[in-house]
Write a protein that holds these residues in place. Structure first.
Motif, short mmCIF file in Angstrom:
data_model
loop_
_atom_site.label_atom_id
_atom_site.label_comp_id
_atom_site.label_asym_id
_atom_site.label_seq_id
_atom_site.Cartn_x
_atom_site.Cartn_y
_atom_site.Cartn_z
N ASN A 133 1.13 11.27 0.75
CA ASN A 133 2.35 11.02 1.50
C ASN A 133 2.05 10.67 2.95
OD1 ASN A 133 4.92 11.51 -0.09
ND2 ASN A 133 3.80 13.36 -0.63
N GLY A 134 1.05 11.32 3.53
CA GLY A 134 0.69 11.03 4.91
C GLY A 134 0.24 9.59 5.08
N ILE A 135 -0.62 9.11 4.18
CA ILE A 135 -1.09 7.72 4.28
C ILE A 135 0.05 6.76 4.02
CG2 ILE A 135 -2.62 6.01 3.23
CD1 ILE A 135 -4.63 8.24 2.74
N ALA A 136 0.91 7.06 3.05
CA ALA A 136 2.06 6.20 2.77
C ALA A 136 2.96 6.09 4.00
CB ALA A 136 2.84 6.73 1.58
N ILE B 86 0.84 -1.21 0.00
CA ILE B 86 0.00 0.00 0.00
C ILE B 86 0.86 1.24 0.00
CG2 ILE B 86 -1.61 1.36 1.39
CD1 ILE B 86 -2.88 -1.27 2.29
N ALA B 87 1.86 1.30 0.88
CA ALA B 87 2.71 2.49 0.99
C ALA B 87 3.45 2.76 -0.32
CB ALA B 87 3.71 2.31 2.13
N SER B 88 4.09 1.74 -0.86
CA SER B 88 4.87 1.95 -2.08
C SER B 88 3.97 2.21 -3.27
CB SER B 88 5.76 0.73 -2.35
OG SER B 88 5.00 -0.46 -2.40
N GLY B 89 2.85 1.51 -3.36
CA GLY B 89 1.94 1.69 -4.48
C GLY B 89 1.30 3.06 -4.50
#
Length: 335
Positions: free
Chosen positions: A62-65, A34-37
């Protein structure tokens, strides 16, 4: 746990299979994807000029990543017998080990993601000149994209160092993890886009036009490719008997329930979203405007509400697939 009891070699990596039993390793793979995608899709949208830059969307993405990177790190470290040994990878790196390489890749990705978030937040609050944000934005995206991609796929090379990990020796694995990252990141972006119309996250500014948004298209295309690779990974000829046995367990043995559920959950978003955009175009043909939330027909608003679950279903399916693959490898003697 002894995953990091030594900073080198396949013997350390191999303990991932026995010590990360249960939900931790599949969850780690999903949160990392999820973060990288999310970062890759966000950077691609603006680097390719698909849409104009929007700072609030950059802050949200960026915050969610960063949140999912933090969860990934917690899952990685918290299960250790001696978590402080995680620092040995950074202070005494052994570059032949993908455990070390992966740790530095994750740190680099986190630094870039944090830097971009901090710059945009500083400009938003007036703490930094606008020119500073404009000067560093594209370089951070260009630097962060390959780091995000490597964060997604490095685990494939780590798994190959696991002793006897026959089911993890597939040449498809790096490609699959990259595709899964796009699918997982696209799933979260799709959820945000649906929420934009149902006032979940109205602070995300997006151009939700009648044509298929790039984020949703990424989710759909990656979802189709992901299903094909899931099938291929456990259907094509494997070079070892243990690998063949593990693949049989996934498709026909004790893990067949998880595997079949993951395939159904992976296909459901495709059918649902195709139906959604068919209805979308139908209402567009009736000259119904979509530019604002208030202009969306009531029926379509209900569909948006019901389809909030679609990306979540896809992510659950991804978790079940990873869980089935890992458990099948553990069930094979010396696999």
């Amino acid at each position: 746990m002894t995953v990091l009891s030594e900073p080198t070699g396949g013997s350390v990596a191999s303990s991932l299979r026995s010590t990360w039993a249960g939900w931790r390793l599949p969850a780690y793979l999903v949160t990392k994807a999820i973060a990288s995608g999310m970062f890759m899709i966000m950077a691609a949208v603006w680097l390719l000029g698909v849409s104009t830059f929007d700072r609030r969307t950059a802050l949200v993405g960026n915050g969610i990543a960063l949140v999912f990177l933090a969860i990934t790190t917690v899952l990685l470290v918290a299960d250790l017998d001696r978590p402080e040994r995680f620092l040995r990878i950074l202070t005494r790196p052994q570059w032949k080990s993908w455990l070390t390489r992966g740790a530095f890749i994750l740190v680099g990705f986190s630094v870039v993601c944090t830097a971009w978030f901090a710059v945009e937040l500083g400009a938003q609050l007036g703490w930094l000149p606008e020119g500073v944000a404009e000067a560093v934005r594209v370089p951070l995206m260009m630097l962060g994209f390959p780091l995000a991609l490597m964060s997604a796929i490095y685990t494939a090379f780590l798994f190959r160092q696991c002793e006897g990990g026959d089911l993890w020796q597939s040449r498809l694995l790096p490609w699959h993890m990259g595709v899964q990252a796009v699918m997982a990141g696209g799933a979260v972006w799709t959820l945000l886009l649906f929420g934009y119309y149902t006032r979940w996250v109205g602070f995300v500014s997006v151009s939700f036009l009648p044509e298929l948004p790039f984020e949703v298209a990424s989710f759909l295309v990656a979802g189709v490719v992901d299903l094909l690779i899931r099938w291929a990974e456990v259907s094509h000829h494997l070079p070892t008997a243990n690998g063949t046995q593990a693949a049989w367990i996934v498709r026909f043995g004790g893990e067949r329930g998880k595997w079949r559920a993951s395939m159904l959950m992976g296909g459901q978003p495709i059918l649902s979203l195709v139906a959604l955009f068919g209805l979308w175009n139908y209402w567009q043909d009736k000259s119904v405007g979509f530019r604002t939330k208030d202009a969306v027909p009531f029926q379509l608003t209900l569909i948006f509400h019901s389809l909030k679950a679609v990306p979540v279903v896809a992510l659950v399916g991804l978790f079940l697939y990873e869980s089935a693959i890992i458990k099948a490898g553990q069930d094979v003697p010396n696999a």
